[in-house]
Scaffold this active site. Structure first.
Site, PDB file in Angstrom:
ATOM      1  N   ASP A  18       0.815  -1.224   0.000  1.00 43.28           N
ATOM      2  CA  ASP A  18       0.000   0.000   0.000  1.00 43.28           C
ATOM      3  C   ASP A  18       0.845   1.268   0.000  1.00 43.28           C
ATOM      4  O   ASP A  18       0.441   2.294   0.548  1.00 43.28           O
ATOM      5  CB  ASP A  18      -0.968   0.032   1.208  1.00 43.28           C
ATOM      6  CG  ASP A  18      -1.869  -1.187   1.256  1.00 43.28           C
ATOM      7  OD1 ASP A  18      -2.400  -1.543   0.207  1.00 43.28           O
ATOM      8  OD2 ASP A  18      -2.026  -1.762   2.352  1.00 43.28           O
ATOM      9  N   LYS A  21       2.262   1.984  -5.080  1.00 46.89           N
ATOM     10  CA  LYS A  21       2.925   1.403  -6.262  1.00 46.89           C
ATOM     11  C   LYS A  21       2.083   1.595  -7.513  1.00 46.89           C
ATOM     12  O   LYS A  21       2.604   1.780  -8.596  1.00 46.89           O
ATOM     13  CB  LYS A  21       3.193  -0.102  -6.053  1.00 46.89           C
ATOM     14  CG  LYS A  21       4.213  -0.397  -4.977  1.00 46.89           C
ATOM     15  CD  LYS A  21       4.467  -1.877  -4.835  1.00 46.89           C
ATOM     16  CE  LYS A  21       3.268  -2.647  -4.343  1.00 46.89           C
ATOM     17  NZ  LYS A  21       2.838  -2.303  -2.973  1.00 46.89           N
ATOM     18  N   GLY A  45      -3.803  -6.410  -4.830  1.00 45.68           N
ATOM     19  CA  GLY A  45      -4.904  -5.623  -5.380  1.00 45.68           C
ATOM     20  C   GLY A  45      -4.377  -4.296  -5.843  1.00 45.68           C
ATOM     21  O   GLY A  45      -3.607  -3.668  -5.136  1.00 45.68           O
ATOM     22  N   HIS A  46      -4.688  -3.917  -7.061  1.00 49.32           N
ATOM     23  CA  HIS A  46      -4.328  -2.571  -7.463  1.00 49.32           C
ATOM     24  C   HIS A  46      -5.449  -1.931  -8.273  1.00 49.32           C
ATOM     25  O   HIS A  46      -6.169  -2.584  -8.996  1.00 49.32           O
ATOM     26  CB  HIS A  46      -2.990  -2.504  -8.204  1.00 49.32           C
ATOM     27  CG  HIS A  46      -2.692  -3.707  -9.028  1.00 49.32           C
ATOM     28  ND1 HIS A  46      -1.835  -4.695  -8.603  1.00 49.32           N
ATOM     29  CD2 HIS A  46      -3.139  -4.088 -10.232  1.00 49.32           C
ATOM     30  CE1 HIS A  46      -1.787  -5.631  -9.514  1.00 49.32           C
ATOM     31  NE2 HIS A  46      -2.557  -5.294 -10.512  1.00 49.32           N
ATOM     32  N   GLN A 228       2.759  -6.156  -2.784  1.00 49.67           N
ATOM     33  CA  GLN A 228       3.122  -6.087  -1.356  1.00 49.67           C
ATOM     34  C   GLN A 228       4.426  -5.297  -1.142  1.00 49.67           C
ATOM     35  O   GLN A 228       4.719  -4.413  -1.931  1.00 49.67           O
ATOM     36  CB  GLN A 228       3.183  -7.498  -0.762  1.00 49.67           C
ATOM     37  CG  GLN A 228       1.819  -8.169  -0.680  1.00 49.67           C
ATOM     38  CD  GLN A 228       1.661  -9.377  -1.591  1.00 49.67           C
ATOM     39  OE1 GLN A 228       2.622  -9.953  -2.049  1.00 49.67           O
ATOM     40  NE2 GLN A 228       0.428  -9.750  -1.859  1.00 49.67           N
TER      41      GLN A 228
HETATM   42  P1  GDP Z   1      -0.218  -0.119  -3.728  1.00 50.24           P
HETATM   43  O1  GDP Z   1      -0.897  -1.171  -2.930  1.00 50.24           O
HETATM   44  O2  GDP Z   1       1.194   0.101  -3.323  1.00 50.24           O
HETATM   45  O3  GDP Z   1      -0.382  -0.298  -5.218  1.00 50.24           O
HETATM   46  O4  GDP Z   1      -0.921   1.233  -3.338  1.00 50.24           O
HETATM   47  P2  GDP Z   1      -2.066   1.967  -4.121  1.00 50.24           P
HETATM   48  O5  GDP Z   1      -1.641   2.239  -5.502  1.00 50.24           O
HETATM   49  O6  GDP Z   1      -3.337   1.265  -3.862  1.00 50.24           O
HETATM   50  O7  GDP Z   1      -2.027   3.397  -3.389  1.00 50.24           O
HETATM   51  C1  GDP Z   1      -2.746   3.653  -2.270  1.00 50.24           C
HETATM   52  C2  GDP Z   1      -3.555   4.924  -2.433  1.00 50.24           C
HETATM   53  O8  GDP Z   1      -2.715   6.064  -2.335  1.00 50.24           O
HETATM   54  C3  GDP Z   1      -4.298   5.054  -3.744  1.00 50.24           C
HETATM   55  O9  GDP Z   1      -5.607   5.477  -3.446  1.00 50.24           O
HETATM   56  C4  GDP Z   1      -3.560   6.153  -4.487  1.00 50.24           C
HETATM   57  O10 GDP Z   1      -4.389   6.929  -5.310  1.00 50.24           O
HETATM   58  C5  GDP Z   1      -3.029   6.989  -3.361  1.00 50.24           C
HETATM   59  N1  GDP Z   1      -1.801   7.748  -3.644  1.00 50.24           N
HETATM   60  C6  GDP Z   1      -0.697   7.336  -4.319  1.00 50.24           C
HETATM   61  N2  GDP Z   1       0.246   8.305  -4.293  1.00 50.24           N
HETATM   62  C7  GDP Z   1      -0.278   9.357  -3.621  1.00 50.24           C
HETATM   63  C8  GDP Z   1       0.220  10.644  -3.245  1.00 50.24           C
HETATM   64  O11 GDP Z   1       1.354  11.025  -3.519  1.00 50.24           O
HETATM   65  N3  GDP Z   1      -0.612  11.437  -2.497  1.00 50.24           N
HETATM   66  C9  GDP Z   1      -1.876  11.058  -2.150  1.00 50.24           C
HETATM   67  N4  GDP Z   1      -2.605  11.896  -1.436  1.00 50.24           N
HETATM   68  N5  GDP Z   1      -2.359   9.857  -2.486  1.00 50.24           N
HETATM   69  C10 GDP Z   1      -1.577   9.014  -3.207  1.00 50.24           C
END
Ligand code: GDP
Length: 430
Positions: A18, A21, A45-46, A228
């Protein structure tokens, strides 16, 4: 920005997952010829948003949503054939003709793996990461027991029957005799259903290692998409509170058959604070009002469950390990905007264990349980200038530059991407 600077790029999580990525992958995926997953299964999940269209994917690489790149599910991934068929139908429904290949060597998640996963959760209690109950741990265990069924086997009835008899009876014994649950599905029913899934998936099943080798030789660009994060890696993470696969970049080689010698760029996605789903000690965890504020501002609630995630200050002991183990060439620092407005920002630089200063992640669970964070307190940066992404790195406040330099010095890796909002353009590249 010109994101496709090198031919083979990998994106991995430098914390507990989370980290954001998805957004960083989005920069690269559309311009890549191949987007590849190398570990895990449909426990990931993405969410990818393209032209206002939202896609929620668990198994297929996010490159699928751009149409052009070929999406590859490598041999290190474990594949639930039913879940894959459903996901293929889902992207087709959204108007995409999936350019997808699944490794013939990837292991298939069978119904008895899912049944065992449910039963195992009760057996393991708190001494494990919370399972998604999708059969991931049992299928990887079966692979190592050499009881597994590979995607290619689903296409070969005689071999499939032979292997299934072995795998089925082994798992049934554990589920019923050791874990005291029943396995109600018969071998014949599995054989028929999974042979049928095999036929439906046949057009997608290939030797993906050869495909990627030839692609690389002919100058195509490849993006490896990690799921992850490093602390969930089954070897290097906080075992046994981990996932059941290697999340580290090293697994790209074994999980896809592409040599690590060919990878040019390895980006570690690091959130400017941390969040954690599930059990395990978490030295820099914060609680109470401050935690609630960070959680609400950062939207740190489970995407499917809505459960509040645990949150904490950035832990550089963890990131230091991510840099070393993954061989990170750079860090993408995300969600920096969530820390706007904090007057002071603690960063964990080491742990105190019984009065000793520890700068690296301990293997000992006793030590990790005792670890107290040693913080350096850095001044915050208030608000970021309006539309700062248009002006570039020079325009960010000096205190944020200092914060970034501090991270770079502590973990010995450059921060090249600074993400200051969920949208694509809310990003600063150095
Ligand atoms: P993953 O599990 O690493 O792929 O994480 P996600 O892509 O699901 O990211 C988690 C959340 O953080 C998503 O809702 C993104 O839109 C949000 N997000 C990613 N980068 C940023 C950022 O720089 N600022 C903010 N406020 N939200 C972000």
């Amino acid at each position: 920005m010109t994101s496709q600077q090198s031919k083979i790029t990998a994106i991995v999580g430098a914390q507990w997952g989370d980290e954001g990525k998805g957004k960083i992958t989005d920069f690269f995926a559309g311009e890549s010829d191949y987007v590849v997953r190398f570990h895990g299964g449909n426990n990931a999940g993405h969410t990818v948003i393209v032209d206002g269209n939202t896609f929620k994917l668990h198994l297929i690489p996010s490159g699928i949503v751009y149409g052009e790149p070929v999406s590859i599910i490598g041999n290190g991934v474990v594949v639930d054939p039913k879940a894959l068929l459903d996901e293929i139908a889902y992207v087709k429904d959204k108007g995409i003709n999936p350019k997808l290949m699944v490794s013939d060597r990837a292991h298939a998640i069978m119904p008895y793996h899912i049944a065992m996963d449910g039963a195992l959760s009760g057996h393991q209690g708190d001494l494990a990461a919370g399972s998604t109950r999708r059969g991931i741990a049992p299928v990887y265990a079966d692979k190592m027991f050499r009881n597994g069924i590979r995607m290619i086997d689903l296409l070969e009835p005689d071999v499939f029957k032979e292997k299934l008899e072995k795998g089925y009876s082994f798992s049934k014994g554990i589920i019923e005799k050791t874990l005291n649950r029943s396995l109600d599905i018969s071998l014949n029913e599995i054989f028929d259903t999974y042979s049928d899934y095999g036929q439906k998936l046949k057009p997608y099943i290939h030797d993906t290692s050869v495909e990627l080798y030839n692609a690389h030789k002919s100058g195509k660009s490849i993006l490896f998409e990690g799921a992850q994060g490093i602390s969930l890696d089954v070897d290097h993470g906080v075992y046994p509170f981990t996932t059941s696969s290697n999340t580290a970049a090293g697994h790209i080689s074994t999980g896809t058959g592409v040599s690590f010698r060919d990878i040019d760029r390895i980006i570690g996605v690091t959130k400017a604070y941390l969040s954690r789903v599930g059990e395990s000690p978490l030295p820099s965890e914060i609680r109470g009002e401050e935690a609630k504020m960070l959680r609400d501002k950062g939207g740190e609630y489970g995407t499917t469950t809505g459960r509040p995630r645990r949150v904490g200050w950035l832990d550089l002991v963890q990131v230091r390990q991510a840099v070393r183990v993954n061989g990170l060439t750079e860090i993408a620092l995300t969600k920096v905007d969530i820390l706007n407005g904090f007057v002071e920002l603690p960063i964990c630089v080491a742990y105190d264990v019984d009065g000793n200063r520890i700068a690296e992640m301990p293997a000992s669970l006793t030590e990790y349980r005792k670890a107290k964070p040693i913080y350096e307190i850095l001044p915050g940066w208030g608000d970021l200038p309006k539309n700062v992404w248009e002006k570039g790195y020079d325009a960010i406040p000096q205190t944020l530059k200092d914060y970034i330099s501090f991270i770079e010095r502590e973990v010995d890796c450059s921060v090249k991407i600074v993400s200051i909002g969920p949208q694509r353009h809310e990003t600063i590249i150095r």
